[in-house]
Design a protein around this motif. Structure first.
Motif, PDB file in Angstrom:
ATOM      1  N   TRP A 239       0.767  -1.037  -0.095  1.00 20.14           N
ATOM      2  CA  TRP A 239      -0.035   0.134  -0.093  1.00 20.14           C
ATOM      3  C   TRP A 239       0.656   1.312   0.099  1.00 20.14           C
ATOM      4  O   TRP A 239       0.597   2.203  -0.557  1.00 20.14           O
ATOM      5  CB  TRP A 239      -0.895   0.146   1.154  1.00 20.14           C
ATOM      6  N   TYR A 240       1.816   1.320   0.819  1.00 21.01           N
ATOM      7  CA  TYR A 240       2.816   2.450   0.963  1.00 21.01           C
ATOM      8  C   TYR A 240       3.323   2.573  -0.420  1.00 21.01           C
ATOM      9  O   TYR A 240       3.305   3.865  -0.889  1.00 21.01           O
ATOM     10  CB  TYR A 240       4.053   1.795   2.138  1.00 21.01           C
ATOM     11  N   ALA A 241       3.967   1.608  -1.054  1.00 21.13           N
ATOM     12  CA  ALA A 241       4.518   1.841  -2.503  1.00 21.13           C
ATOM     13  C   ALA A 241       3.274   2.432  -3.493  1.00 21.13           C
ATOM     14  O   ALA A 241       3.852   3.371  -4.342  1.00 21.13           O
ATOM     15  CB  ALA A 241       5.154   0.468  -3.071  1.00 21.13           C
ATOM     16  N   VAL A 242       2.310   1.627  -3.478  1.00 20.05           N
ATOM     17  CA  VAL A 242       1.294   2.260  -4.206  1.00 20.05           C
ATOM     18  C   VAL A 242       0.907   3.688  -4.018  1.00 20.05           C
ATOM     19  O   VAL A 242       0.484   4.509  -5.033  1.00 20.05           O
ATOM     20  CB  VAL A 242      -0.077   1.217  -4.281  1.00 20.05           C
ATOM     21  N   LEU A 243       0.606   3.927  -2.931  1.00 22.73           N
ATOM     22  CA  LEU A 243       0.098   5.327  -2.492  1.00 22.73           C
ATOM     23  C   LEU A 243       1.096   6.342  -2.890  1.00 22.73           C
ATOM     24  O   LEU A 243       0.894   7.553  -3.195  1.00 22.73           O
ATOM     25  CB  LEU A 243      -0.186   5.282  -0.978  1.00 22.73           C
ATOM     26  N   LEU A 244       2.332   6.170  -2.511  1.00 22.90           N
ATOM     27  CA  LEU A 244       3.647   6.848  -2.950  1.00 22.90           C
ATOM     28  C   LEU A 244       3.590   7.337  -4.599  1.00 22.90           C
ATOM     29  O   LEU A 244       3.814   8.333  -4.743  1.00 22.90           O
ATOM     30  CB  LEU A 244       4.978   6.516  -2.283  1.00 22.90           C
ATOM     31  N   ALA A 245       3.415   6.071  -5.155  1.00 25.31           N
ATOM     32  CA  ALA A 245       3.675   6.247  -6.506  1.00 25.31           C
ATOM     33  C   ALA A 245       2.431   7.167  -6.947  1.00 25.31           C
ATOM     34  O   ALA A 245       2.734   8.026  -8.010  1.00 25.31           O
ATOM     35  CB  ALA A 245       3.531   4.940  -7.125  1.00 25.31           C
ATOM     36  N   ALA A 246       1.204   6.895  -6.552  1.00 28.01           N
ATOM     37  CA  ALA A 246       0.057   7.704  -6.805  1.00 28.01           C
ATOM     38  C   ALA A 246       0.419   9.221  -6.332  1.00 28.01           C
ATOM     39  O   ALA A 246      -0.126  10.174  -7.237  1.00 28.01           O
ATOM     40  CB  ALA A 246      -1.026   7.318  -6.124  1.00 28.01           C
ATOM     41  N   GLU A 247       0.859   9.426  -5.483  1.00 29.93           N
ATOM     42  CA  GLU A 247       1.339  10.764  -4.961  1.00 29.93           C
ATOM     43  C   GLU A 247       2.235  11.330  -6.042  1.00 29.93           C
ATOM     44  O   GLU A 247       2.092  12.744  -6.320  1.00 29.93           O
ATOM     45  CB  GLU A 247       1.739  11.117  -3.622  1.00 29.93           C
ATOM     46  N   VAL A 248       3.170  10.807  -6.560  1.00 28.01           N
ATOM     47  CA  VAL A 248       4.241  11.201  -7.554  1.00 28.01           C
ATOM     48  C   VAL A 248       3.491  11.448  -8.882  1.00 28.01           C
ATOM     49  O   VAL A 248       3.617  12.380  -9.590  1.00 28.01           O
ATOM     50  CB  VAL A 248       5.364  10.133  -7.797  1.00 28.01           C
TER      51      VAL A 248
END
Length: 327
Positions: A239-248
């Motif tokens: 989730w952390y990786a997915v949400l961070l990628a979405a923020e970028v």
């Protein structure tokens, strides 16, 4: 969600301020685990001071306007009253002094009293396509599990450890029930509280780590707890990786008070890694947790700076209609 009403007495303070307490509280817990005691105590003092302000506002609303109190109790944001209390209680329990243990116990009792009524009201009003605040049902329940397990270990109270295990299992069920109701469009368009989708699993992993470390659970029970803890932590990191990628991919640079509900999951994931490293064995989780902790601290500093700039420019966004977390 309905627009959050103006509280009048505390100018500019909205219920979403509960996210600030949770963020500061979990950073205090994590900083203590890496030996940054003084910074941790500063964060605890900040969280405690705001918690007292919000508790006074909460009590004042109960006395002065029962109708508005009941209306707000139906929103997922109401559950941060429980979550914030358990996070502060967990940090206070880490002080390992008799007086601190008594305060932590009192906070556990308070959270346990608030929890069933608020949880029942919130779950009855769940709907489809909810924001990340929907997962606060899991967060509040696992917060009870974390604090209960912490006190059970320090005070050697077996029934409290079993109560923590019951909360842990219920929290997992609540996460599974909230997930289909989460509006996945929030991942790319949410204002901050969408991070709770991952943070709820992080606090589940933290509760599991606390239970795994208890000598009460041996054999198959210990193995099952360890496996569940690592599984929840692994999914929370995804989730952390997915949400961070979405923020970028979809930057949301403007300040919104729901951004404190981003800082909390960042700090919770770091703390879960640090605790799971000691309880479950994988040594690489500790350095990962340390890196993630300083990322969370950085996010906290940036959010504070954005808040100050928004206040100076008159652009603060209280997040009406969002169901933003707050007691």
């Amino acid at each position: 969600m309905s627009v959050e009403p103006d509280r009048g007495r505390w100018a500019g303070l909205t219920p979403a301020a509960g996210g600030v307490v949770m963020a500061a509280g979990i950073l205090s817990v994590g900083l203590d685990l890496v030996g940054r005691t003084w910074i941790s105590l500063v964060a605890l003092a900040a969280a405690g001071a705001l918690w007292l302000v919000l508790a006074a506002d909460f009590a004042g609303l109960l006395v002065a306007d029962r109708g508005r109190f009941r209306a707000e109790a139906y929103t997922p944001s109401a559950l941060t009253a429980v979550a914030a209390t358990t996070v502060i209680g967990t940090r206070v329990a880490q002080l390992d002094r008799p007086a601190a243990q008594s305060v932590a116990t009192a906070l556990l009792v308070l959270a346990a009293v608030l929890w069933p009524g608020l949880l029942g009201a919130v779950v009855r009003h769940w709907r489809r396509r909810m924001p990340g605040a929907a997962f606060l049902a899991c967060v509040a329940t696992q917060g009870l599990a974390v604090l209960a397990a912490t006190l059970a270990d320090s005070r050697h109270v077996e029934w409290l450890a079993r109560a923590a295990l019951a909360c842990f299992c219920l929290g997992l069920l609540l996460y599974a029930l909230a997930l289909p109701r989460f509006d996945f469009r929030e991942v790319t368009g949410g204002a901050g509280d969408h991070w709770v989708a991952g943070g709820a699993l992080s606090i589940t992993a933290l509760a599991g780590a606390k239970l795994t470390a208890s000598p009460l659970w041996t054999g198959a029970a210990h193995t099952a707890l360890r496996t569940l803890t690592l599984a929840c932590l692994a999914v929370s990191l995804v989730w952390y990786a997915v949400l961070l990628a979405a923020e970028v991919r979809s930057p949301r640079p403007h300040y919104d008070i729901r951004r404190w509900s981003t800082v909390f999951p960042l700090g919770m994931t770091a703390t879960a890694c640090l605790s799971a490293a000691a309880a479950t064995g994988p040594g690489w989780l500790r350095p990962l947790g340390e890196v993630l902790l300083w990322i969370a601290v950085g996010a906290c500093v940036l959010t504070c700076a954005a808040f100050c700039l928004s206040r100076r420019g008159g652009r603060s966004r209280p997040g009406p209609g969002s169901g933003a977390p707050g007691p």
